[in-house]
Write an enzyme that holds these catalytic residues in place. Structure first.
Site, PDB file in Angstrom:
ATOM      1  N   ARG A  68       0.826  -1.215   0.000  1.00  8.97           N
ATOM      2  CA  ARG A  68       0.000   0.000   0.000  1.00  8.97           C
ATOM      3  C   ARG A  68       0.862   1.267   0.000  1.00  8.97           C
ATOM      4  O   ARG A  68       0.530   2.264  -0.656  1.00  8.97           O
ATOM      5  CB  ARG A  68      -0.924  -0.009   1.217  1.00  8.97           C
ATOM      6  CG  ARG A  68      -1.858   1.196   1.245  1.00  8.97           C
ATOM      7  CD  ARG A  68      -2.927   1.021   2.315  1.00  8.97           C
ATOM      8  NE  ARG A  68      -3.938   2.065   2.224  1.00  8.97           N
ATOM      9  CZ  ARG A  68      -4.198   2.922   3.215  1.00  8.97           C
ATOM     10  NH1 ARG A  68      -3.500   2.871   4.341  1.00  8.97           N
ATOM     11  NH2 ARG A  68      -5.139   3.827   3.067  1.00  8.97           N
ATOM     12  N   HIS A  72       0.564   4.419  -2.534  1.00 11.34           N
ATOM     13  CA  HIS A  72       0.373   5.799  -2.061  1.00 11.34           C
ATOM     14  C   HIS A  72       1.540   6.706  -2.430  1.00 11.34           C
ATOM     15  O   HIS A  72       1.373   7.923  -2.469  1.00 11.34           O
ATOM     16  CB  HIS A  72       0.114   5.818  -0.549  1.00 11.34           C
ATOM     17  CG  HIS A  72      -1.286   5.447  -0.185  1.00 11.34           C
ATOM     18  ND1 HIS A  72      -1.912   5.882   0.960  1.00 11.34           N
ATOM     19  CD2 HIS A  72      -2.201   4.675  -0.837  1.00 11.34           C
ATOM     20  CE1 HIS A  72      -3.155   5.407   1.000  1.00 11.34           C
ATOM     21  NE2 HIS A  72      -3.339   4.659  -0.067  1.00 11.34           N
ATOM     22  N   GLY A  78       3.887  10.766  -8.728  1.00  9.73           N
ATOM     23  CA  GLY A  78       4.745   9.699  -9.238  1.00  9.73           C
ATOM     24  C   GLY A  78       5.496   8.938  -8.157  1.00  9.73           C
ATOM     25  O   GLY A  78       5.513   9.324  -6.984  1.00  9.73           O
ATOM     26  N   ASP A  80       8.262   8.492  -6.382  1.00  2.98           N
ATOM     27  CA  ASP A  80       9.458   9.306  -6.136  1.00  2.98           C
ATOM     28  C   ASP A  80       9.846   9.342  -4.658  1.00  2.98           C
ATOM     29  O   ASP A  80      10.598  10.211  -4.227  1.00  2.98           O
ATOM     30  CB  ASP A  80       9.226  10.742  -6.638  1.00  2.98           C
ATOM     31  CG  ASP A  80       8.048  11.409  -5.929  1.00  2.98           C
ATOM     32  OD1 ASP A  80       7.402  10.752  -5.063  1.00  2.98           O
ATOM     33  OD2 ASP A  80       7.765  12.577  -6.229  1.00  2.98           O
ATOM     34  N   ASN A 100      -3.289   8.985   4.634  1.00  2.49           N
ATOM     35  CA  ASN A 100      -2.086   8.354   5.196  1.00  2.49           C
ATOM     36  C   ASN A 100      -2.022   8.393   6.725  1.00  2.49           C
ATOM     37  O   ASN A 100      -1.479   7.475   7.346  1.00  2.49           O
ATOM     38  CB  ASN A 100      -0.824   9.030   4.646  1.00  2.49           C
ATOM     39  CG  ASN A 100      -0.626   8.775   3.161  1.00  2.49           C
ATOM     40  OD1 ASN A 100      -1.063   7.749   2.644  1.00  2.49           O
ATOM     41  ND2 ASN A 100       0.024   9.707   2.477  1.00  2.49           N
ATOM     42  N   HIS A 199      -5.940  -5.764  -2.429  1.00  7.31           N
ATOM     43  CA  HIS A 199      -6.697  -5.983  -1.190  1.00  7.31           C
ATOM     44  C   HIS A 199      -6.882  -7.464  -0.882  1.00  7.31           C
ATOM     45  O   HIS A 199      -7.628  -7.809   0.030  1.00  7.31           O
ATOM     46  CB  HIS A 199      -8.048  -5.257  -1.262  1.00  7.31           C
ATOM     47  CG  HIS A 199      -7.922  -3.764  -1.176  1.00  7.31           C
ATOM     48  ND1 HIS A 199      -8.991  -2.903  -1.293  1.00  7.31           N
ATOM     49  CD2 HIS A 199      -6.840  -2.972  -0.983  1.00  7.31           C
ATOM     50  CE1 HIS A 199      -8.573  -1.640  -1.176  1.00  7.31           C
ATOM     51  NE2 HIS A 199      -7.259  -1.657  -0.996  1.00  7.31           N
TER      52      HIS A 199
HETATM   53  C1  HEM Z   1      -9.179   1.576  -5.828  1.00 10.49           C
HETATM   54  C2  HEM Z   1      -8.933   2.471  -4.915  1.00 10.49           C
HETATM   55  C3  HEM Z   1      -8.470   2.122  -3.519  1.00 10.49           C
HETATM   56  C4  HEM Z   1      -9.060   2.551  -2.368  1.00 10.49           C
HETATM   57  C5  HEM Z   1     -10.264   3.477  -2.241  1.00 10.49           C
HETATM   58  C6  HEM Z   1      -8.314   1.970  -1.290  1.00 10.49           C
HETATM   59  C7  HEM Z   1      -8.589   2.190   0.048  1.00 10.49           C
HETATM   60  C8  HEM Z   1      -8.006   1.513   1.091  1.00 10.49           C
HETATM   61  C9  HEM Z   1      -8.358   1.663   2.471  1.00 10.49           C
HETATM   62  C10 HEM Z   1      -9.424   2.626   3.018  1.00 10.49           C
HETATM   63  C11 HEM Z   1      -7.601   0.810   3.189  1.00 10.49           C
HETATM   64  C12 HEM Z   1      -7.622   0.612   4.706  1.00 10.49           C
HETATM   65  C13 HEM Z   1      -6.722   1.658   5.363  1.00 10.49           C
HETATM   66  C14 HEM Z   1      -6.881   1.708   6.851  1.00 10.49           C
HETATM   67  O1  HEM Z   1      -7.882   1.223   7.369  1.00 10.49           O
HETATM   68  O2  HEM Z   1      -5.972   2.244   7.542  1.00 10.49           O
HETATM   69  C15 HEM Z   1      -6.745   0.119   2.267  1.00 10.49           C
HETATM   70  C16 HEM Z   1      -5.829  -0.843   2.613  1.00 10.49           C
HETATM   71  C17 HEM Z   1      -4.970  -1.441   1.722  1.00 10.49           C
HETATM   72  N1  HEM Z   1      -4.816  -1.127   0.391  1.00 10.49           N
HETATM   73 FE1  HEM Z   1      -6.081   0.006  -0.707  1.00 10.49          FE
HETATM   74  N2  HEM Z   1      -7.307   1.202  -1.795  1.00 10.49           N
HETATM   75  C18 HEM Z   1      -7.354   1.275  -3.151  1.00 10.49           C
HETATM   76  C19 HEM Z   1      -6.471   0.677  -4.033  1.00 10.49           C
HETATM   77  C20 HEM Z   1      -5.355  -0.037  -3.653  1.00 10.49           C
HETATM   78  C21 HEM Z   1      -4.295  -0.443  -4.548  1.00 10.49           C
HETATM   79  C22 HEM Z   1      -4.228  -0.091  -6.023  1.00 10.49           C
HETATM   80  C23 HEM Z   1      -3.407  -1.157  -3.803  1.00 10.49           C
HETATM   81  C24 HEM Z   1      -2.114  -1.805  -4.223  1.00 10.49           C
HETATM   82  C25 HEM Z   1      -1.881  -2.318  -5.414  1.00 10.49           C
HETATM   83  C26 HEM Z   1      -3.923  -1.209  -2.456  1.00 10.49           C
HETATM   84  C27 HEM Z   1      -3.348  -1.890  -1.417  1.00 10.49           C
HETATM   85  C28 HEM Z   1      -3.835  -1.914  -0.131  1.00 10.49           C
HETATM   86  C29 HEM Z   1      -3.354  -2.811   0.892  1.00 10.49           C
HETATM   87  C30 HEM Z   1      -2.320  -3.898   0.700  1.00 10.49           C
HETATM   88  C31 HEM Z   1      -4.046  -2.499   2.073  1.00 10.49           C
HETATM   89  C32 HEM Z   1      -3.849  -3.110   3.455  1.00 10.49           C
HETATM   90  C33 HEM Z   1      -2.750  -2.333   4.178  1.00 10.49           C
HETATM   91  C34 HEM Z   1      -2.385  -2.837   5.552  1.00 10.49           C
HETATM   92  O3  HEM Z   1      -2.911  -3.846   6.023  1.00 10.49           O
HETATM   93  O4  HEM Z   1      -1.534  -2.172   6.182  1.00 10.49           O
HETATM   94  N3  HEM Z   1      -5.088  -0.491  -2.395  1.00 10.49           N
HETATM   95  N4  HEM Z   1      -6.996   0.573   0.994  1.00 10.49           N
END
Ligand code: HEM
Ligand SMILES: *[C@@H]1O[C@H](CO)[C@@H](O)[C@H](O)[C@H]1NC(C)=O
Length: 323
Positions: A68, A72, A78, A80, A100, A199
């Site tokens: 993640r 981000h 980009g 960077d 973040n 996810h």
């Molecule tokens: C499509 C739009 C996306 C949205 C709206 C989104 C939103 C989120 C949110 C709200 C969380 C939970 C954060 C928290 O509760 O602190 C999360 C976790 C996560 N996201 Fe996304 N995300 C998106 C796309 C992506 C992409 C493209 C990736 C990587 C290729 C990604 C990888 C992750 C991972 C691995 C977690 C878990 C992180 C952890 O357990 O520390 N997400 N995301």
């Protein structure tokens, strides 16, 4: 660009030439290459792999957190390493931007790997490239696909809290909004769907999905009930739930979940809610190889969002601060 515009006004024929030449000469258009450090830092891959292995064995969630962190980084001006710059009395970076703050994690893991890399190859490898390799390792070590990571990015001297707040997608957004944000980064709706498969690992805090599990109608009843048990209607904002049914395994169960209305975030279920991405989600839910192949290709694409190359930016000595 001013030069290019001038020529454009003069002659159309020259214009095309100038544009090509500008493209070739501009350092920002230098190509990234997987072999960028082959001679200058041959031990880079093994150092990052070992560092990620240690971090994940200490805390299994760290694979997800690093994946993640890379996303981000890339979506804000980009890939960077701007996200790694810490706030100080005189510097405001991205770490406390809404998406973040109290959410992005794993900064120390990258800082520690960077320290190891500096010992082996001082002043050579950017923090941006270390994060790109670490994200690939996170996926591989979770049982997902591998890919050749394009390298040669340089590190930003600036960061943007406001860009982090505008460009990082929100879990409450609908499909059209999410798609627009990805298209703005040169990624297609299909890329977005594959990348959302990230996810398949990791956790989310209650406040990011509360509205969905209490109010949504496109949600499996048993799933909603189960998730409510650890995410009360008020309070418990930071309580954690897995984003799919196999939180440490990189597989396609995120997509089988979506097909069964068991997406945790609203933004997840938007990918399978009667819209343009339904067919692709369905395909990934039954064809794991198609998912991992497309995911790897989309990660390479995302990793190429506006890199700093050539003489732009710098090779940071310490990922936390500019040189
Ligand atoms: C499509 C739009 C996306 C949205 C709206 C989104 C939103 C989120 C949110 C709200 C969380 C939970 C954060 C928290 O509760 O602190 C999360 C976790 C996560 N996201 Fe996304 N995300 C998106 C796309 C992506 C992409 C493209 C990736 C990587 C290729 C990604 C990888 C992750 C991972 C691995 C977690 C878990 C992180 C952890 O357990 O520390 N997400 N995301
Ligand atoms: C459900 O939706 C209503 C109306 O939008 C809102 O006021 C309420 O806070 C929501 N409930 C939860 C638990 O998010």
């Amino acid at each position: 660009m001013a030069f290019f515009k001038l020529k454009f006004l003069n002659t159309k024929a020259l214009c095309a030439m100038c544009f090509l030449i500008a493209l070739l000469l501009s350092p920002t258009n230098a190509q990234l290459s997987p072999t960028f450090y082959a001679l200058s830092c041959p031990t880079l891959d093994i150092i990052v792999r070992t560092g990620m292995r240690q971090a994940i064995s200490t805390e299994s969630r760290m694979a997800a957190s690093i994946l993640r962190l890379f996303f981000h980084d890339c979506f804000v001006n980009g890939c960077d390493a701007s996200i790694l710059l810490a706030d100080s009395a005189t510097f405001t970076g991205e770490q406390n931007a809404g998406p973040n703050r109290n959410s992005a994690r794993g900064y120390n893991v990258i800082d520690n790997i960077k320290a190891q890399v500096e010992k082996a190859c001082p002043g050579v490898v950017s923090c941006a490239d270390i994060l790109a390799i670490a994200a690939k390792e996170a996926v591989v070590q979770s049982g997902g696909p591998t890919w050749a990571v394009p390298l040669g990015r340089r590190d930003a001297r600036t960061a943007s809290k406001s860009a982090a707040e505008s460009d990082l997608p929100s879990p409450s957004s609908d499909l059209a909004t999410l798609t627009r944000q990805f298209v703005n980064k040169g990624l297609s709706a299909d890329d977005m769907t594959a990348l959302s498969g990230g996810h398949t690992i990791g956790l989310a805090q209650c406040f990011t999905f509360r509205n969905r599990i209490y109010n949504a109608t496109n949600i499996d009843n048993n799933f909603a009930t189960t998730r409510r048990a650890n995410c009360p209607a008020s309070g418990g904002d930071s309580n954690l739930s897995p984003l799919d049914s196999t939180q440490t395994r990189f597989d396609n169960s995120y997509f089988t979940g979506l097909v069964n209305n068991r997406g945790l975030l609203n933004s997840d279920q938007e990918l399978f809610n009667g819209g343009s991405q339904d067919a692709l989600v369905k395909k990934y839910s039954t064809n794991s190889l198609a998912f991992v192949g497309d995911f790897a290709a989309a990660m390479v694409k995302m990793s190429k969002i506006s890199p700093l190359t050539g003489t732009n930016g710098e090779i940071r000595k310490n990922c936390v601060v500019v040189n």
